[in-house]
Write a protein that holds these residues in place. Structure first.
Motif, PDB file in Angstrom:
ATOM      1  N   LEU A   1     -10.727  -9.268  -0.118  1.00  0.00           N
ATOM      2  CA  LEU A   1     -10.794 -10.635  -0.620  1.00  0.00           C
ATOM      3  C   LEU A   1      -9.542 -10.990  -1.417  1.00  0.00           C
ATOM      4  O   LEU A   1      -9.041 -12.124  -1.327  1.00  0.00           O
ATOM      5  CB  LEU A   1     -12.042 -10.812  -1.488  1.00  0.00           C
ATOM      6  N   THR A   2      -9.033 -10.032  -2.200  1.00  0.00           N
ATOM      7  CA  THR A   2      -7.811 -10.288  -2.965  1.00  0.00           C
ATOM      8  C   THR A   2      -6.633 -10.530  -2.036  1.00  0.00           C
ATOM      9  O   THR A   2      -5.834 -11.459  -2.235  1.00  0.00           O
ATOM     10  CB  THR A   2      -7.503  -9.118  -3.906  1.00  0.00           C
ATOM     11  N   ALA A   3      -6.494  -9.681  -1.016  1.00  0.00           N
ATOM     12  CA  ALA A   3      -5.403  -9.848  -0.061  1.00  0.00           C
ATOM     13  C   ALA A   3      -5.513 -11.169   0.685  1.00  0.00           C
ATOM     14  O   ALA A   3      -4.504 -11.854   0.918  1.00  0.00           O
ATOM     15  CB  ALA A   3      -5.394  -8.680   0.931  1.00  0.00           C
ATOM     16  N   THR A   4      -6.731 -11.562   1.049  1.00  0.00           N
ATOM     17  CA  THR A   4      -6.930 -12.836   1.732  1.00  0.00           C
ATOM     18  C   THR A   4      -6.574 -14.008   0.823  1.00  0.00           C
ATOM     19  O   THR A   4      -5.936 -14.975   1.258  1.00  0.00           O
ATOM     20  CB  THR A   4      -8.389 -12.969   2.201  1.00  0.00           C
TER      21      THR A   4
ATOM     22  N   THR B   1      -2.165   3.333  -4.569  1.00  0.00           N
ATOM     23  CA  THR B   1      -3.056   2.615  -5.482  1.00  0.00           C
ATOM     24  C   THR B   1      -3.674   1.442  -4.730  1.00  0.00           C
ATOM     25  O   THR B   1      -3.146   1.000  -3.692  1.00  0.00           O
ATOM     26  CB  THR B   1      -2.309   2.089  -6.721  1.00  0.00           C
ATOM     27  N   PRO B   2      -4.773   0.889  -5.239  1.00  0.00           N
ATOM     28  CA  PRO B   2      -5.341  -0.309  -4.609  1.00  0.00           C
ATOM     29  C   PRO B   2      -4.354  -1.468  -4.562  1.00  0.00           C
ATOM     30  O   PRO B   2      -4.389  -2.275  -3.626  1.00  0.00           O
ATOM     31  CB  PRO B   2      -6.547  -0.636  -5.501  1.00  0.00           C
ATOM     32  N   SER B   3      -3.459  -1.561  -5.542  1.00  0.00           N
ATOM     33  CA  SER B   3      -2.468  -2.642  -5.549  1.00  0.00           C
ATOM     34  C   SER B   3      -1.560  -2.555  -4.333  1.00  0.00           C
ATOM     35  O   SER B   3      -1.201  -3.581  -3.734  1.00  0.00           O
ATOM     36  CB  SER B   3      -1.633  -2.582  -6.832  1.00  0.00           C
ATOM     37  N   ALA B   4      -1.167  -1.341  -3.967  1.00  0.00           N
ATOM     38  CA  ALA B   4      -0.335  -1.162  -2.778  1.00  0.00           C
ATOM     39  C   ALA B   4      -1.075  -1.600  -1.527  1.00  0.00           C
ATOM     40  O   ALA B   4      -0.491  -2.206  -0.612  1.00  0.00           O
ATOM     41  CB  ALA B   4       0.091   0.299  -2.656  1.00  0.00           C
ATOM     42  N   MET B   5      -2.361  -1.334  -1.484  1.00  0.00           N
ATOM     43  CA  MET B   5      -3.162  -1.745  -0.331  1.00  0.00           C
ATOM     44  C   MET B   5      -3.275  -3.264  -0.259  1.00  0.00           C
ATOM     45  O   MET B   5      -3.235  -3.846   0.832  1.00  0.00           O
ATOM     46  CB  MET B   5      -4.540  -1.085  -0.405  1.00  0.00           C
ATOM     47  N   VAL B   6      -3.396  -3.902  -1.411  1.00  0.00           N
ATOM     48  CA  VAL B   6      -3.443  -5.370  -1.439  1.00  0.00           C
ATOM     49  C   VAL B   6      -2.125  -5.945  -0.938  1.00  0.00           C
ATOM     50  O   VAL B   6      -2.108  -6.920  -0.169  1.00  0.00           O
ATOM     51  CB  VAL B   6      -3.750  -5.867  -2.863  1.00  0.00           C
ATOM     52  N   ILE B   7      -1.014  -5.352  -1.362  1.00  0.00           N
ATOM     53  CA  ILE B   7       0.302  -5.825  -0.923  1.00  0.00           C
ATOM     54  C   ILE B   7       0.428  -5.712   0.593  1.00  0.00           C
ATOM     55  O   ILE B   7       0.854  -6.654   1.276  1.00  0.00           O
ATOM     56  CB  ILE B   7       1.423  -5.024  -1.617  1.00  0.00           C
TER      57      ILE B   7
END
Length: 233
Positions: free
Chosen positions: A34-37, A99-105
């Motif tokens: 959802l964050t990435a979207t 990290t989850p942040s890298a996955m969001v990026i």
């Protein structure tokens, strides 16, 4: 068939058991996707509007690049993000890799071209006279754009669904930039891959079914919003 039934039973058991690890995987999957979207929409909608409504040198190249990005292999995106975030990379000092942040990026990079291309296509289909009418009524550029997006809201919602579907089902980039670390970066897709590699097929099927249920739930909500705008009361 027994494996499929075992997988279905396993999915129900995981959802009902309250297993902390399984629910953390589900929650992380939903949060990252959802964050990435959302990021893709925040970046992609304005860019799509610029591409659709303005004329500038290289506009067709940008549009072609966005259309190409819709079919970009996620592994390629994961490779570039990994290089950027690697210890010796340009952004290595941020410590974001695995990290989850890298996955969001990475997932945001996958979804953004989809949003740009679909928004541009949607806005190009709106009657050109609509913009003229808005200008004649004295609307500011911001209000005119908002009204234009309102006219194209149904395709825009379809773009949001396409973007979410692309990221929630993605595995290659998530594995590369996240590392599939238990309790940290393990999501449903990477958990299913790991279970399959271990021969735990019922568990892999269970994760896959939960992923389908999750994607269906989000897309059902967006579809209901979309159809409320279509069907007269």
């Amino acid at each position: 068939m027994d494996v499929l039934f075992d997988g279905l039973a396993g999915a129900v058991a995981l959802l009902l058991s309250g297993d902390e690890e399984s629910w953390s995987i589900i929650a992380l999957t939903l949060r990252i996707s959802l964050t990435a979207t959302a990021i893709a929409l925040l970046i992609g909608v304005p860019l799509g509007a610029v591409v659709a409504l303005t004329r500038f040198p290289g506009r067709r190249v940008v549009l072609a690049a966005a259309n190409t990005g819709m079919g970009m292999p996620p592994v390629v995106v994961g490779l570039f993000v990994t290089v950027l975030l690697w210890r010796s990379g340009p952004l290595g000092g941020l410590g974001l890799l695995y990290t989850p942040s890298a996955m969001v990026i990475a997932q945001g990079a996958i979804a953004t071209p989809i949003v740009v291309a679909l928004v541009a296509a949607a806005l190009q289909q709106v009657d050109p006279d609509f913009r003229v009418q808005m200008r004649a009524l004295g609307a500011t550029p911001a209000r005119a754009l908002a009204a234009l997006l309102g006219e194209a809201r149904l395709p825009l919602l379809a773009g949001a669904m396409a973007a979410f579907g692309a990221v929630v089902s993605e595995v290659g980039a998530a594995q590369m930039v996240g590392g599939n670390l238990a309790g940290q970066t393990r999501v449903l897709t990477t958990a299913a891959v790991l279970a399959t590699s271990r021969g735990e097929f019922p568990l892999a099927i269970a994760f896959g079914l939960i992923l389908l249920l999750l994607a269906f739930g989000v897309n059902l909500a967006l579809t209901l919003i979309q159809q409320r705008r279509v069907v007269p009361r």
